[in-house]
Design a protein around this motif. Structure first.
Motif, PDB file in Angstrom:
ATOM      1  N   ALA B 279      37.185  41.677  43.503  1.00 49.78           N
ATOM      2  CA  ALA B 279      36.197  41.387  42.457  1.00 49.78           C
ATOM      3  C   ALA B 279      36.682  40.258  41.544  1.00 49.78           C
ATOM      4  CB  ALA B 279      35.920  42.648  41.643  1.00 49.78           C
ATOM      5  N   ILE B 280      37.969  40.291  41.222  1.00 48.66           N
ATOM      6  CA  ILE B 280      38.527  39.245  40.357  1.00 48.66           C
ATOM      7  C   ILE B 280      38.466  37.892  41.080  1.00 48.66           C
ATOM      8  CG2 ILE B 280      40.607  38.455  39.099  1.00 48.66           C
ATOM      9  CD1 ILE B 280      39.298  41.053  37.951  1.00 48.66           C
ATOM     10  N   ASP B 281      38.853  37.892  42.346  1.00 56.50           N
ATOM     11  CA  ASP B 281      38.809  36.648  43.123  1.00 56.50           C
ATOM     12  C   ASP B 281      37.394  36.065  43.158  1.00 56.50           C
ATOM     13  OD1 ASP B 281      41.469  36.686  43.644  1.00 56.50           O
ATOM     14  OD2 ASP B 281      41.292  37.624  45.644  1.00 56.50           O
ATOM     15  N   GLU B 282      36.430  36.960  43.366  1.00 59.18           N
ATOM     16  CA  GLU B 282      35.037  36.498  43.426  1.00 59.18           C
ATOM     17  C   GLU B 282      34.588  35.935  42.079  1.00 59.18           C
ATOM     18  OE1 GLU B 282      32.836  39.799  44.976  1.00 59.18           O
ATOM     19  OE2 GLU B 282      33.648  39.489  47.003  1.00 59.18           O
ATOM     20  N   ALA B 283      35.028  36.585  41.015  1.00 61.48           N
ATOM     21  CA  ALA B 283      34.669  36.096  39.675  1.00 61.48           C
ATOM     22  C   ALA B 283      35.228  34.689  39.465  1.00 61.48           C
ATOM     23  CB  ALA B 283      35.197  37.052  38.607  1.00 61.48           C
ATOM     24  N   ILE B 284      36.444  34.505  39.923  1.00 59.79           N
ATOM     25  CA  ILE B 284      37.064  33.187  39.770  1.00 59.79           C
ATOM     26  C   ILE B 284      36.330  32.147  40.618  1.00 59.79           C
ATOM     27  CG2 ILE B 284      39.191  31.880  40.231  1.00 59.79           C
ATOM     28  CD1 ILE B 284      40.661  34.520  39.271  1.00 59.79           C
ATOM     29  N   GLN B 285      35.876  32.581  41.806  1.00 58.03           N
ATOM     30  CA  GLN B 285      35.061  31.681  42.636  1.00 58.03           C
ATOM     31  C   GLN B 285      33.795  31.256  41.893  1.00 58.03           C
ATOM     32  OE1 GLN B 285      36.050  30.253  45.412  1.00 58.03           O
ATOM     33  NE2 GLN B 285      37.956  31.432  45.149  1.00 58.03           N
ATOM     34  N   THR B 286      33.207  32.216  41.183  1.00 54.61           N
ATOM     35  CA  THR B 286      32.000  31.902  40.405  1.00 54.61           C
ATOM     36  C   THR B 286      32.319  30.827  39.357  1.00 54.61           C
ATOM     37  OG1 THR B 286      31.267  34.178  40.705  1.00 54.61           O
ATOM     38  CG2 THR B 286      30.181  32.905  38.962  1.00 54.61           C
TER      39      THR B 286
END
Lengths: 487, 498
Positions: B279-286
């Motif tokens: 989830a954190i990785d995806e947030a950073i991708q955003t």
């Protein structure tokens, strides 16, 4: 019989209550004798969530006292929590200063009887908050009054440089004068504004060998008398104890004693110094204090001439006696009034006599300061001048001052009204002398006979002249006329 | 009608599309139904809240210009003093304590015309990460009532998540706002140390404690910060506004931060669950898609944060909690034999296990002979960690990492293993040691439908920028709009005028 000699060593801890408007860390006013727990707020009650805010005036007062005690003032200091549990301590820690006190390494010069001074070193002076008071008057319960909690205290610690109870008392009195001069404390003993804790022991010399007795700390003394008496008591007690037990000073055998004022004895409180762990640490609720050059200078500018300097100056500049100097410098108000009177033209010795012989007596009788008697320095200076130029006699000066206080009138007006201006008019005095000589032929005859009777007769005749003039004749001039007529 | 945000409610009340009384009544209706399950509140003030709401409505009707939170029902963590009701800190020792004054933040909420509806549960004296250490009651996670809401501000986060208030205040000493916000899927901000007055916040670790908002949205968080931020003469550690000005945190909230540099340390994610990491990785991708760039940073001393924290916080706590002694207020033992027993028995009876544990730890750390090895050493570590952040922020605008290594855990799962519990705060503690602000925003759910929070840290007194960074993400995502299933059928019904 062994040759025994001893030397007394006393160091002193003094708590001085500062004369600030409000408490050390909150806005409550300082009050003595107010209804219990009426001068309190969430902060000094140690309520959950409350936070201390430093009283800047208390810090400035402490710096001022530190300067007067010739201390180094720390440029950086902080607040520490000293933890211990006691019902009169609302937070169960006291905000104090542990390793970085506001003032360090000073000294105080105490006046000795012979007019010389002795230097007593000051170890440190730090600021802290006072605790409340436990009351034990409610039967099964104790009560706590927190009016005093949070009152700013300056704790001054001296080196063990005093060698007699009298020296300790002198230091305590000198310190009282200093803080009063500075206006940083009322230093009212009755109100507990100064509390003393002497550390006492003896160096006993016996047949060339030295022995040190265990140190005794006497707690919480609040009068000069108790301070002096408790030390004198300890000197005897320790000397006796050593003779009987031969116990010497060692690590951890310092004991604590209290003073029983009624029995005039010290009473053991704690045998051995308990290993107190106050768990000091910096108070995270307060920010450190930085004393910069500008602030320090601003505080320095508020310093006044202290009793020590005044004493030296009064002795050397005015040639006053040790006793008179002591009286004049005892209170800052008296010293200031004395100096103002000199500035207004009064001759120092004459002013000193007027103030010490009658002025202070009148003030004491009225329970006020000399400045509150009424007459202004300029009036006293005029009075002193009149006496100095023999316009009035020294006795008349005292009478006039008393009337000045009573009536509020000026010295000249009163001198005239009371007919105390000395008659210096030769013609007028000559007529009076003639009349006295005519009416006292026996005395004149005695005078002429010479020898022992002569002096007595002259005194009698001069007395008659003074009586006839109701004391207003200038005794010097009247004497000269008398001598001329009798010749 | 969906549960609307605090700001939306405020605007509707101001526009007289609804009233404070309606909103407050609706909240209390919801509390009546759901609170018995959630257990978010230690006390509620319906009797006082409704008349206050009515008075606010009257003033609005009279054309008066009101405060920023006019008419909005809010909750306060029960370690902030209020003259109304009790201030218990969820401790038996203060169970019946009535504070004689209001905390500065409470005064500010009242001055902003908020309606304080209740005081929320917490770990006793804010010591804990699950609200299980409350001495008074259990709060559950609205997303799964068998799980903890996190802590110590678990009452506030559960209340916001379950719609039992529009916004709340929490306090954060080692993550106590951010961690439960993450576990409950709400927004939680720990401001910079000194930004918000601590006066009236019952102290746990004085050099670490900071009050902050717990809200449904980033915008609400900015609104709440507007109300509570600022210097307070009653708190010497609150910062001079000449040095660190307070601004209107709402004013530029929607302006994205251009050229955003995001600091990431590879070690950050190491201890986190896989789903959290994802989830954190995806947030950073955003954020990358929004123009952000990733900067690798080095935080060499972060490994020592937990150790340093538990020295500093417990040492301060051992001193702060000394005052609860049965003498002046709070619980007193019934039949003491002497005054020593007033202390020992009152404290033994009044404090819970975790509080006692921390008092013992702190007392030990401050004891003579140990001070240098523990407390002083911890302060040195603290300075090194502060230095790590200063250095890192030379290269980036913010640092992103998980808030907590896991999603909400089961009630009872960690209570017997304090060390494991302490590790719940592994990501949040450093911000308290360094004094910097940190925010937790919803960034996803695990496969059990439990919320995950993204933590963003930024330099001291950069809350304005921090909130803008958070807002960039919130605008792109829908996580914050998801509400726990419980009580969907009783969602707030707000009737609009006209």
């Amino acid at each position: 019989m062994a040759k025994v000699d001893y030397k007394v060593l006393v160091g002193l801890e003094i708590h001085v209550q500062l004369y600030t408007r409000t408490k050390m860390f909150c806005g409550c006013e300082l009050a003595f004798g107010a209804e219990p727990n009426s001068r309190v707020c969430p902060v000094c009650l140690g309520m959950p969530g409350s936070l201390p805010v430093m009283n800047k005036q208390a810090v400035e007062f402490s710096i001022l006292a530190g300067l007067a005690l010739n201390c180094q003032i720390a440029d950086f200091t902080k607040w520490d929590r000293k933890g211990y549990y006691y019902p009169d301590l609302p937070k169960n820690y006291q905000i104090s200063q542990y390793d970085l006190p506001l003032a360090l390494n000073g000294y105080i010069e105490i006046p000795l009887k012979d007019g010389s001074f002795k230097r007593i070193r000051i170890t440190r002076a730090h600021l802290e908050e006072d605790a409340g008071k436990n009351l034990h008057t409610a039967g099964n319960f104790s009560q706590v009054d927190l009016n005093r909690a949070g009152t700013p205290l300056l704790e001054i610690v001296t080196e063990p440089d005093m060698n007699s109870a009298a020296e300790v008392r002198t230091l305590a009195e000198e310190l009282q004068r200093i803080v009063r001069y500075l206006g940083v404390s009322e230093a009212d003993m009755q109100k507990g504004h100064m509390r003393f804790e002497p550390n006492i022991n003896l160096i006993i010399e016996e047949n060339g060998k030295q022995f040190r007795t265990p140190i005794v700390e006497v707690k919480n003394l609040n009068s000069f008398r108790a301070l002096e008496n408790s030390i004198n008591y300890e000197i005897v007690r320790q000397s006796d104890q050593f003779e009987n037990s031969r116990i010497e000073l060692e690590m951890g055998n310092k004991s604590t004693r209290g003073w029983d004022d009624a029995k005039e004895v010290t009473v053991l409180q704690r045998e051995k110094e308990e290993a107190h762990d106050y768990r000091y640490f910096p108070d995270p609720d307060l920010v450190p204090v930085r004393v910069n050059e500008q602030w320090l200078n601003e505080i320095k500018s508020r310093l006044c001439e202290l009793p020590f300097s005044k004493r030296i100056r009064y002795t050397t500049e005015y040639g006053l006696s040790n006793y008179d100097v002591g009286v004049l410098t005892a209170e800052r108000a008296t010293a200031n009034f004395f100096e103002a009177t000199i500035a207004a033209g009064g001759e120092p010795k004459r002013v000193c006599n007027i103030l010490t012989q009658i002025g202070l007596k009148l003030a004491n009788a009225r329970g006020c300061a000399i400045t509150e008697l009424g007459p202004k320095a300029a009036d006293i200076a005029q009075l002193a001048q009149m006496a100095q130029t023999s316009e009035i006699s020294a006795t008349a000066a005292n009478t006039i001052l008393e009337e000045m206080v009573n009536t509020g009138k000026g010295p000249r007006e009163l001198a005239e009204q009371l007919n105390l201006i000395q008659k210096s008019d030769a013609g007028e005095l000559e007529a009076i002398v003639d009349e006295v000589l005519k009416n006292n032929s026996q005395a004149v005859a005695d005078f002429k006979e010479g020898g022992k009777k002569s002096g007595k007769a002259r005194g009698f005749l001069l007395g008659q002249v003074m009586q006839k003039t109701k004391g207003t004749a200038n005794p010097k001039i009247a004497g000269e006329i008398l001598d001329k007529k009798l010749a | 009608m969906e549960l609307i945000s605090a700001k939306q409610l405020r605007d509707k009340i101001a526009a007289r599309q609804t009233s404070s009384v309606e909103a407050t009544k609706a909240v209390f209706a919801r509390i009546a139904k759901i609170e018995p399950i959630v257990g978010a509140y230690i006390s509620t003030f319906e009797e006082q809240a409704i008349p206050r709401a009515a008075e606010i409505d009257k003033r609005i009707a009279g054309g008066e210009k009101l405060g920023q939170l006019a008419g909005v029902p809010v909750a306060v963590k029960d370690n902030m003093c209020t003259t109304f009701g009790t201030t218990t800190c969820a401790s038996k020792i203060l169970a019946n304590f009535h504070a004689p004054y209001n905390a500065t933040v409470v005064e500010k909420l009242l001055a902003a015309d908020a309606v304080i509806i209740g005081k929320t549960n917490l770990d006793e004296f804010a010591m804990g990460s699950s609200t299980e250490n409350s001495g008074l009651k259990q709060t559950v996670n609205p997303w799964d009532t068998k799980r903890v809401p996190g802590g110590s501000s678990g009452g506030s986060t559960a209340a916001v998540a379950a719609g039992l208030c529009y916004a709340a205040l929490g306090s954060d000493t080692g993550g106590s706002i951010r961690q439960p916000a993450s576990l409950c899927g709400v927004v939680g901000l720990k401001p910079t140390y000194g930004r918000v007055s601590r006066y009236g916040l019952v102290a746990y670790g004085s050099s670490l404690d900071q009050i902050g908002p717990i809200t449904q949205t980033v915008e609400d968080c900015a609104l709440m910060l507007n109300v509570i931020a600022g210097h307070d003469t009653a708190d010497s550690t609150s910062v001079d506004e000449k040095i660190a000005p307070v601004c209107d945190y709402l004013a530029k909230l929607d302006e994205p931060v251009k050229g955003l540099r995001i600091g990431i340390a590879s070690s950050f994610n190491a201890g986190a669950d896989e789903q959290v990491r994802k989830a954190i990785d995806e947030a950073i991708q955003t954020y990358k898609k929004l123009g952000g760039t990733i900067v690798e940073i080095d935080m060499p001393h972060l490994d020592y944060a937990i150790a340093a924290y538990y020295m500093v916080a417990t040492a301060e706590a051992s001193s702060n909690l000394a005052r609860y002694d049965g003498v002046h207020y709070g619980h007193r033992t019934r039949k003491p034999n002497d005054y020593i027993e007033v202390y020992t028995k009152s404290r033994a009876e009044g404090f819970g296990k975790e509080v006692k544990r921390r008092i013992m730890l702190g007392t030990y750390a401050l004891s003579s002979g140990y001070y240098d090895a523990y407390y002083l050493k911890a302060l040195k570590v603290r300075n090194l960690i502060r230095g790590d952040f200063v250095k890192a922020f030379e290269k980036c605008d913010c640092i992103m990492m998980p808030v907590a290594p896991t999603t909400a855990f089961k009630i009872g799962e960690k209570v017997d293993d304090p060390l494991k519990m302490y590790l719940s705060d592994i990501y949040t503690i450093a911000a308290n040691l360094a004094g910097i602000p940190g925010i937790s925003i919803p960034c996803g759910f695990d496969e059990k439908n439990l919320p995950i929070g993204l933590q963003i840290l930024s330099p001291a007194f950069s809350e304005e920028k921090l909130l803008r960074i958070a807002q960039m993400y919130e605008k792109q995502t829908d996580w914050h709009n998801r509400k726990p299933k419980m009580g969907v059928e009783t969602q707030l019904k707000i009737q609009f005028n006209g």
